[in-house]
Motif scaffolding. Sequence first.
Motif, short mmCIF file in Angstrom:
data_model
loop_
_atom_site.label_atom_id
_atom_site.label_comp_id
_atom_site.label_asym_id
_atom_site.label_seq_id
_atom_site.Cartn_x
_atom_site.Cartn_y
_atom_site.Cartn_z
N ALA A 42 0.84 -1.21 0.00
CA ALA A 42 0.00 0.00 0.00
C ALA A 42 0.87 1.25 0.00
CB ALA A 42 -0.93 0.00 1.20
N ARG A 43 1.92 1.27 0.81
CA ARG A 43 2.82 2.41 0.87
C ARG A 43 3.52 2.61 -0.47
NH1 ARG A 43 7.72 2.39 0.95
NH2 ARG A 43 7.94 0.28 1.75
N GLU A 44 4.03 1.53 -1.06
CA GLU A 44 4.70 1.63 -2.36
C GLU A 44 3.76 2.16 -3.43
OE1 GLU A 44 8.10 -1.83 -1.77
OE2 GLU A 44 6.27 -2.33 -2.86
N GLU A 45 2.50 1.73 -3.39
CA GLU A 45 1.53 2.23 -4.37
C GLU A 45 1.30 3.72 -4.20
OE1 GLU A 45 -0.59 2.52 -7.60
OE2 GLU A 45 0.46 0.70 -7.02
N GLN A 46 1.23 4.18 -2.96
CA GLN A 46 1.08 5.63 -2.71
C GLN A 46 2.31 6.38 -3.22
OE1 GLN A 46 0.31 5.32 1.59
NE2 GLN A 46 -1.50 6.58 1.19
N ALA A 47 3.48 5.85 -2.98
CA ALA A 47 4.70 6.49 -3.46
C ALA A 47 4.71 6.55 -4.98
CB ALA A 47 5.93 5.73 -2.95
N LYS A 48 4.29 5.48 -5.63
CA LYS A 48 4.26 5.45 -7.09
C LYS A 48 3.27 6.47 -7.65
CE LYS A 48 5.72 0.68 -7.77
NZ LYS A 48 5.35 -0.60 -8.39
N GLN A 49 2.20 6.75 -6.92
CA GLN A 49 1.24 7.77 -7.35
C GLN A 49 1.88 9.15 -7.33
OE1 GLN A 49 -2.33 7.26 -5.02
NE2 GLN A 49 -2.72 5.23 -5.85
N VAL A 73 11.48 3.59 -3.17
CA VAL A 73 10.82 3.81 -4.46
C VAL A 73 11.50 5.03 -5.08
CG1 VAL A 73 8.66 4.44 -5.61
CG2 VAL A 73 8.62 2.85 -3.69
N TRP A 74 12.05 4.82 -6.25
CA TRP A 74 12.72 5.88 -7.02
C TRP A 74 12.20 5.82 -8.44
CZ3 TRP A 74 16.96 9.01 -5.40
CH2 TRP A 74 17.44 8.74 -4.12
N GLY A 75 11.79 6.96 -8.98
CA GLY A 75 11.33 7.00 -10.36
C GLY A 75 10.17 6.06 -10.64
N GLY A 76 9.35 5.83 -9.64
CA GLY A 76 8.18 4.98 -9.81
C GLY A 76 8.46 3.49 -9.75
N LEU A 77 9.68 3.11 -9.38
CA LEU A 77 10.04 1.69 -9.31
C LEU A 77 10.54 1.34 -7.91
CD1 LEU A 77 12.08 1.27 -12.62
CD2 LEU A 77 9.67 0.70 -12.23
N THR A 78 10.15 0.17 -7.44
CA THR A 78 10.67 -0.34 -6.18
C THR A 78 12.06 -0.92 -6.41
OG1 THR A 78 9.82 -2.57 -6.54
CG2 THR A 78 8.33 -1.01 -5.41
N ALA A 79 12.75 -1.24 -5.34
CA ALA A 79 14.09 -1.83 -5.46
C ALA A 79 14.04 -3.13 -6.26
CB ALA A 79 14.69 -2.07 -4.08
N ALA A 80 13.02 -3.96 -6.01
CA ALA A 80 12.89 -5.23 -6.75
C ALA A 80 12.64 -4.97 -8.23
CB ALA A 80 11.76 -6.07 -6.15
N GLU A 81 11.80 -3.99 -8.55
CA GLU A 81 11.53 -3.67 -9.95
C GLU A 81 12.79 -3.12 -10.64
OE1 GLU A 81 6.79 -2.60 -9.46
OE2 GLU A 81 8.31 -1.06 -9.06
N ARG A 82 13.58 -2.34 -9.91
CA ARG A 82 14.83 -1.84 -10.49
C ARG A 82 15.81 -2.97 -10.76
NH1 ARG A 82 13.86 1.93 -6.51
NH2 ARG A 82 15.64 1.27 -5.23
N ARG A 83 15.85 -3.96 -9.88
CA ARG A 83 16.74 -5.11 -10.13
C ARG A 83 16.36 -5.82 -11.42
NH1 ARG A 83 16.43 -5.40 -4.46
NH2 ARG A 83 14.75 -6.92 -4.51
N VAL A 84 15.07 -5.94 -11.69
CA VAL A 84 14.60 -6.57 -12.93
C VAL A 84 15.04 -5.74 -14.14
CG1 VAL A 84 12.53 -7.16 -14.28
CG2 VAL A 84 12.66 -7.76 -11.85
N VAL A 85 14.86 -4.43 -14.06
CA VAL A 85 15.27 -3.55 -15.16
C VAL A 85 16.77 -3.67 -15.41
CG1 VAL A 85 15.51 -1.13 -15.89
CG2 VAL A 85 13.36 -1.92 -14.87
N LEU A 86 17.56 -3.67 -14.34
CA LEU A 86 19.01 -3.79 -14.49
C LEU A 86 19.41 -5.12 -15.10
CD1 LEU A 86 20.19 -2.08 -11.20
CD2 LEU A 86 20.52 -1.26 -13.55
N ALA A 87 18.75 -6.19 -14.69
CA ALA A 87 19.05 -7.52 -15.26
C ALA A 87 18.72 -7.54 -16.74
CB ALA A 87 18.28 -8.61 -14.52
#
Length: 109
Positions: A42-49, A73-87
């Motif tokens: 819920a917190r991450e979703e608020q941050a993404k908004q 959350v940076w640039g609308g992505l969580t740490a896990a989502e950023r790891r996917v983008v980097l991979a």
Amino acid sequence: MAVPAPADPLEDNPWHTGAACRRDEAGLFFAPSKEPTAARLAREEQAKQVCARCPVLLECREHALVQPEPYGVWGGLTAAERRVVLARRRRRDSELREARRSTARRIAG
């Protein structure tokens, strides 16, 4: 409150001076210790908004990917989502290097 216009790239202002999150609580973007999963989501979703309305979203995201920022959350992505983008970037870069080598061998061969 109106979101300020992005900083002029010719000025000495860093990209984050125009960030929408500068007006929000930092706790929205970073997890407290032992945060329950439902609360984290819920917190991450608020941050993404907040990120979604940010004029420097792409600059923020790229900063977090290049650094790399391990938390929050940076640039609308969580740490896990950023790891996917980097991979994905690493895989794409590797495939491009291999394609160039293969092309160079065919041309030389």
